[in-house]
Structures are given as structure tokens and as C-alpha cells.
Design a protein around this motif. Structure first.
Motif, short mmCIF file in Angstrom:
data_model
loop_
_atom_site.label_atom_id
_atom_site.label_comp_id
_atom_site.label_asym_id
_atom_site.label_seq_id
_atom_site.Cartn_x
_atom_site.Cartn_y
_atom_site.Cartn_z
N ASP B 81 1.00 -1.01 -0.11
CA ASP B 81 0.00 -0.07 -0.15
C ASP B 81 1.00 1.18 -0.59
OD1 ASP B 81 -2.53 -1.57 0.28
OD2 ASP B 81 -3.08 -1.37 2.12
N LEU B 83 3.51 1.91 -1.33
CA LEU B 83 4.17 1.32 -2.77
C LEU B 83 3.52 2.13 -3.34
CD1 LEU B 83 6.89 -1.39 -1.93
CD2 LEU B 83 7.16 1.23 -1.56
N VAL B 84 2.01 1.98 -3.19
CA VAL B 84 1.42 1.87 -4.66
C VAL B 84 0.87 3.61 -4.05
CG1 VAL B 84 -1.29 2.16 -4.80
CG2 VAL B 84 0.40 0.28 -4.78
N SER B 85 0.93 3.67 -3.11
CA SER B 85 0.63 5.47 -2.66
C SER B 85 1.22 6.46 -3.07
CB SER B 85 -0.03 5.83 -1.28
OG SER B 85 0.51 6.71 -0.88
N LEU B 87 3.85 5.69 -6.02
CA LEU B 87 3.77 5.72 -7.07
C LEU B 87 2.09 7.15 -7.11
CD1 LEU B 87 4.92 5.54 -9.64
CD2 LEU B 87 3.07 3.63 -10.08
N GLY B 94 -1.23 11.99 -7.21
CA GLY B 94 -2.21 11.45 -6.24
C GLY B 94 -3.24 10.83 -6.27
N ALA B 96 -5.31 7.64 -6.56
CA ALA B 96 -5.11 5.76 -6.18
C ALA B 96 -6.17 4.78 -7.77
CB ALA B 96 -5.50 5.20 -5.43
#
Lengths: 128, 128
Positions: B81, B83-85, B87, B94, B96
DNA sequence: TAGAATCTACGAATCTTTTCGTAATTTGGC
DNA sequence: GCCAAATTACGAAAAGATTCGTAGATTCTA
């Protein structure tokens, strides 16, 4: 078809690309101004980074005018895909779907957004 | 509640974490063996990295035995999570959801996967 | 046209990440 | 008990990323 396995911008480079995508072809000063709102970087720092990016092929430079004009070498969508796929490989065992599910779960979506995603899934299914 | 804004493993560190998540608590030798299939890293290189990761708090070390046993400090899902956020912030302004749409579009999904995503969307909608 | 402002080029310092060699210690086999 | 193998600690080199100062050229302005 180019593999693009070598598209690996650093964090600073991504920040610069973001400006170029948003503003279109820009001078160093343009980029520096845009970035100064969020980052505290000297002008020549941005210049140097953009020169390096030109060497690496991340941006193309038009030097016909005194103030050179830089443009992102890749379309934003393509670059985004590369970075998404890179993250999928690094932390989701290559599964973009798992990545997507984490993304959707961690940030609340509006009903419109949910609809938009369903629409996209319909298209994906139809295309099959 | 810790903010975790400082969870920023490097690429090598992510490779090591991946092994720890997959295998569970492991020795340096375990990790080195697992990585040797894909990477060409010396044993002491892995050791040093893991020592640094322990200093940074990315892993915890049990040194009761001679061969120290390392474990990821964060659950895989939580780290994913983050790392996803990260990126999403860096390249999707911002959002997702935009990230998720790129992920879904770029990799073909099986019908089962599509169903799974729809199920998840249903849940998200219900939870609202 | 003189001086100020603006621009590029570029070297170099700094910081982070990655790499590995060497030394010292412990363990296991014989 | 001895030696070989395995382990940790640690310094430091190498590579990569970021920063900025200074010099030199060009353009603008008064």
C-alpha cells in the motif's frame, strides 16, 4: 516495437517530467518556476538535471532559441504504464491486477469513479 | 499510529523484502540463495544490505542463533500500500484510481480476475 | 554602448545506494 | 583438538543521484 526496459527516471526526473507533461514544451526557467512551489531547488540544479535527462533520452531539446526548450520524450500515458508495470514487477509478482486492487482498496472512490471503472471493465470484457 | 511516511525501501531492499515475505523469517544465506536465481550478488553484499535494513527498521533481526534470522518489519500488504500510494502521488497526481485504471488496462485480465474485481467494487459500494 | 540580467556549460562536492574484500569468530566433522 | 566451512562486522571503494558555484556567452534596457 521498442521494449522500453530502460525507462527508469529517478524521482527528481519524474518531478520534471510531470511539469513537462502538464505545461508542454518548456524552458528550464518554466520548469524551475513550476517546481519552486513544491521543491526548493536552485535554478542550475534543474538545468543540470534536464541536461542529463536529454543525454539519457528522457527529454528532447530544441536549442534553436537561446533558452532551450525541452519536451518529454514519452507521452505521459506511456510513461505511466512503464512505471506501473515496474511496480507490479517489483512488488506484486508481476500482477497488475493485484496492484489495481490495492490501489482501489486504499483510497475511497466516489460513485462516479466506481461507475467509470465498471465501464472500463465492461469494455475490457467486450474486447475479449 | 505511526505515519510511515518514511517507508522508502530502495530497489535492492525491496528485492530482499520480497524474499522475506515469501519465505518468512530467513537467514542471510536463505535470502542470498533465493536471490541468486535472478540477481548476481555476493553473499556479503546481501549481508550488508540486510544489516543496513535492520538499522533502518525495515527488518527485525533475531540474533539468538549464530546465523541471525531476519524478518520483514512490515506486513507485505501494508508495504505494498505504501508503495502504491507513493507511485500514485508521484505520477498520478495522487489519484489511486487513475493508477488502478492504468494497471487494469495494460495487462489482460482473465474472466475470473474481472469477476474478482467486480466483487471488490460491490463491496466498496456497499461499505459506503 | 555599457551594465545588468539571463542563459548554458561544466566541474566538483555531497549524499545515497550498491558492492565486496578482509578480519575475526564460531561451528561442525574427523 | 584441528582444520575447513560458515558466519558476522566493518571499512571502503564504486556507482548513481543531487546539488550548486562559477565562468563565459548572449540579450535586454536605459
Amino acid at each position: 516495437m521498442q521494449s522500453m526496459a530502460d525507462f527508469k527516471p529517478t524521482n527528481s526526473e519524474i518531478a520534471i517530467l510531470r511539469v513537462l507533461w502538464q505545461r508542454g514544451p518548456s524552458t528550464v526557467r518554466d520548469v524551475h518556476s513550476a517546481l519552486s512551489h513544491e521543491r526548493d531547488m536552485g535554478y542550475t540544479t534543474v538545468l543540470k538535471l534536464m541536461q542529463i535527462m536529454a543525454e539519457k533520452g528522457l527529454v528532447v531539446r530544441d536549442d534553436r532559441e537561446r533558452a532551450h526548450v525541452y519536451a518529454a520524450a514519452q507521452a505521459q500515458a506511456k510513461a505511466q504504464d512503464s512505471l506501473v508495470s515496474d511496480l507490479a514487477n517489483k512488488v506484486f509478482g508481476g500482477s497488475a491486477m493485484k496492484l489495481a486492487m490495492h490501489a482501489l482498496n486504499q483510497q475511497p472512490c466516489s460513485p462516479e469513479e466506481l461507475k467509470e471503472i465498471r465501464r472500463m471493465l465492461d469494455e475490457l470484457e467486450a474486447k475479449k
